[in-house]
Motif scaffolding. Structure first.
Motif, PDB file in Angstrom:
ATOM      1  N   SER A  52      16.986  -5.596 -22.018  1.00 44.80           N
ATOM      2  CA  SER A  52      16.920  -6.317 -20.990  1.00 44.80           C
ATOM      3  C   SER A  52      16.630  -5.584 -19.445  1.00 44.80           C
ATOM      4  O   SER A  52      15.656  -6.278 -18.848  1.00 44.80           O
ATOM      5  CB  SER A  52      18.368  -7.065 -20.634  1.00 44.80           C
ATOM      6  OG  SER A  52      19.186  -6.297 -20.184  1.00 44.80           O
ATOM      7  N   ASP A  77      14.659 -14.236 -16.476  1.00 44.04           N
ATOM      8  CA  ASP A  77      13.659 -15.025 -15.834  1.00 44.04           C
ATOM      9  C   ASP A  77      12.842 -14.408 -14.747  1.00 44.04           C
ATOM     10  O   ASP A  77      13.558 -13.551 -13.842  1.00 44.04           O
ATOM     11  CB  ASP A  77      14.421 -16.226 -15.101  1.00 44.04           C
ATOM     12  CG  ASP A  77      14.911 -17.427 -16.426  1.00 44.04           C
ATOM     13  OD1 ASP A  77      14.320 -17.365 -17.225  1.00 44.04           O
ATOM     14  OD2 ASP A  77      16.297 -17.563 -16.252  1.00 44.04           O
ATOM     15  N   SER A  83      17.712 -10.828 -28.476  1.00 42.49           N
ATOM     16  CA  SER A  83      18.940 -11.101 -29.075  1.00 42.49           C
ATOM     17  C   SER A  83      19.045 -10.098 -30.410  1.00 42.49           C
ATOM     18  O   SER A  83      17.997 -10.296 -31.179  1.00 42.49           O
ATOM     19  CB  SER A  83      19.076 -12.559 -29.824  1.00 42.49           C
ATOM     20  OG  SER A  83      20.298 -12.592 -30.659  1.00 42.49           O
ATOM     21  N   THR A 120      18.739 -13.221 -21.518  1.00 39.00           N
ATOM     22  CA  THR A 120      17.994 -13.944 -20.791  1.00 39.00           C
ATOM     23  C   THR A 120      17.422 -13.544 -19.463  1.00 39.00           C
ATOM     24  O   THR A 120      18.263 -13.189 -18.751  1.00 39.00           O
ATOM     25  CB  THR A 120      18.153 -15.444 -20.689  1.00 39.00           C
ATOM     26  OG1 THR A 120      18.349 -15.862 -22.103  1.00 39.00           O
ATOM     27  CG2 THR A 120      16.855 -16.401 -20.357  1.00 39.00           C
ATOM     28  N   GLU A 151      20.892  -4.303 -26.501  1.00 40.37           N
ATOM     29  CA  GLU A 151      20.492  -5.597 -25.532  1.00 40.37           C
ATOM     30  C   GLU A 151      20.532  -5.290 -24.299  1.00 40.37           C
ATOM     31  O   GLU A 151      19.590  -5.622 -23.203  1.00 40.37           O
ATOM     32  CB  GLU A 151      21.553  -6.735 -25.897  1.00 40.37           C
ATOM     33  CG  GLU A 151      21.208  -7.637 -27.113  1.00 40.37           C
ATOM     34  CD  GLU A 151      22.411  -8.637 -27.317  1.00 40.37           C
ATOM     35  OE1 GLU A 151      23.252  -8.760 -26.336  1.00 40.37           O
ATOM     36  OE2 GLU A 151      22.067  -9.479 -28.195  1.00 40.37           O
ATOM     37  N   GLU A 192       9.057 -13.884 -25.326  1.00 42.53           N
ATOM     38  CA  GLU A 192       8.731 -14.462 -24.079  1.00 42.53           C
ATOM     39  C   GLU A 192       7.944 -15.592 -23.992  1.00 42.53           C
ATOM     40  O   GLU A 192       6.974 -15.790 -24.784  1.00 42.53           O
ATOM     41  CB  GLU A 192       8.005 -13.221 -23.510  1.00 42.53           C
ATOM     42  CG  GLU A 192       8.700 -12.054 -22.939  1.00 42.53           C
ATOM     43  CD  GLU A 192       7.923 -11.012 -22.269  1.00 42.53           C
ATOM     44  OE1 GLU A 192       8.591 -10.074 -21.669  1.00 42.53           O
ATOM     45  OE2 GLU A 192       6.638 -10.920 -21.937  1.00 42.53           O
ATOM     46  N   GLY A 245      23.192 -12.892 -26.733  1.00 41.14           N
ATOM     47  CA  GLY A 245      21.580 -12.809 -26.221  1.00 41.14           C
ATOM     48  C   GLY A 245      21.619 -12.465 -24.652  1.00 41.14           C
ATOM     49  O   GLY A 245      22.582 -12.770 -24.121  1.00 41.14           O
ATOM     50  N   ARG A 288      13.763 -13.803 -23.789  1.00 41.45           N
ATOM     51  CA  ARG A 288      14.931 -13.852 -24.415  1.00 41.45           C
ATOM     52  C   ARG A 288      14.970 -12.773 -25.434  1.00 41.45           C
ATOM     53  O   ARG A 288      14.156 -12.666 -26.369  1.00 41.45           O
ATOM     54  CB  ARG A 288      15.372 -15.014 -24.923  1.00 41.45           C
ATOM     55  CG  ARG A 288      16.539 -15.163 -25.650  1.00 41.45           C
ATOM     56  CD  ARG A 288      17.147 -16.453 -25.954  1.00 41.45           C
ATOM     57  NE  ARG A 288      18.591 -16.481 -26.572  1.00 41.45           N
ATOM     58  CZ  ARG A 288      19.796 -16.278 -25.708  1.00 41.45           C
ATOM     59  NH1 ARG A 288      19.844 -16.149 -24.554  1.00 41.45           N
ATOM     60  NH2 ARG A 288      20.860 -16.224 -26.537  1.00 41.45           N
ATOM     61  N   ARG A 335       9.914 -16.602 -18.829  1.00 42.72           N
ATOM     62  CA  ARG A 335      11.409 -16.432 -19.381  1.00 42.72           C
ATOM     63  C   ARG A 335      11.296 -15.572 -20.808  1.00 42.72           C
ATOM     64  O   ARG A 335      10.545 -15.880 -21.733  1.00 42.72           O
ATOM     65  CB  ARG A 335      12.107 -17.646 -19.686  1.00 42.72           C
ATOM     66  CG  ARG A 335      13.335 -17.580 -20.614  1.00 42.72           C
ATOM     67  CD  ARG A 335      13.915 -18.926 -20.502  1.00 42.72           C
ATOM     68  NE  ARG A 335      14.638 -19.006 -19.169  1.00 42.72           N
ATOM     69  CZ  ARG A 335      15.540 -20.047 -19.132  1.00 42.72           C
ATOM     70  NH1 ARG A 335      16.045 -20.891 -19.834  1.00 42.72           N
ATOM     71  NH2 ARG A 335      16.236 -20.276 -17.732  1.00 42.72           N
TER      72      ARG A 335
END
Length: 206
Positions: A178, A6, A162, A4, A174, A139, A2, A160, A158
């Protein structure tokens, strides 16, 4: 596996102005025949002073519509809860849409928010309603009074992502998701800064 992402931003404007601009960024839609009489909605429109615009929104061409599906106030705490559903254009590149699961014209996002005017914070939680059997995209964000200056507002987010059901494309999707999430967050910040400057003037100094 996954990814993440920020994000943190400090808006040099008071909390109330920042939240008003956030809600104004993507105005809410109602059905053509619906008339809303509940006091929470009436108060929100009176305070923010905006009408329920139609889409596409010039702020973000990818957003097709945003509708409130639930809105209520907790009489004991004063917290205002809202649930919105956004319909957005499918921005997955054409080359990746050769995969059947990605051949959809639009995607749906659900956003829940809890606005606490007394404590000057608003928590937001959102997730994608499309492709849930193949991917998890969530989120969590918060607007709150800045510890640096009570007249500023801190924004923390934040996200994420996956993806597990796309086989050999998992990593590629992914990576794309992202990148899109980071770019979307920065775009949202730019829109907020523009709205705040238009509606509230120059940022507050130290």
């Amino acid at each position: 596996m996954g990814v993440t992402v920020d994000v943190r931003q400090v808006y040099k404007y008071p909390f109330e102005q920042v939240v008003a601009s956030f809600l104004r960024k993507f105005p809410f839609l109602t059905d053509e025949t619906m008339i809303i009489h509940d006091p929470v909605t009436a108060e929100r429109e009176a305070v923010l002073g905006f009408e329920q615009d139609r889409y596409p929104n010039p702020m973000d061409k990818n957003v097709i519509s945003v509708k409130i599906v639930e809105e209520k106030r907790d009489v004991s705490t004063g917290i205002i809860y809202r649930k919105r559903i956004a319909v957005c254009q499918n921005v997955v590149p054409e080359i990746l849409r050769k995969v059947n699961i990605l051949k959809v014209p639009s995607i749906q996002l659900e956003e829940e928010s809890w606005l606490n005017p007394q404590e000057r914070n608003m928590a937001i939680r959102s997730h994608c309603l499309t492709w849930t059997q193949y991917a998890s995209m969530k989120e969590e964000s918060v607007f709150r009074e800045s510890m640096e200056n009570p007249n500023w507002t801190e924004f923390i987010q934040r996200g994420r992502i996956s993806i597990t059901g796309a086989g050999f494309l998992n990593y590629i999707l992914e990576t794309f998701a992202s990148t899109f999430l980071r770019q979307g967050a920065q775009k949202g910040i730019r829109i907020m800064e523009m709205l705040l400057k238009e509606q509230c003037g120059a940022p507050l100094a130290e």
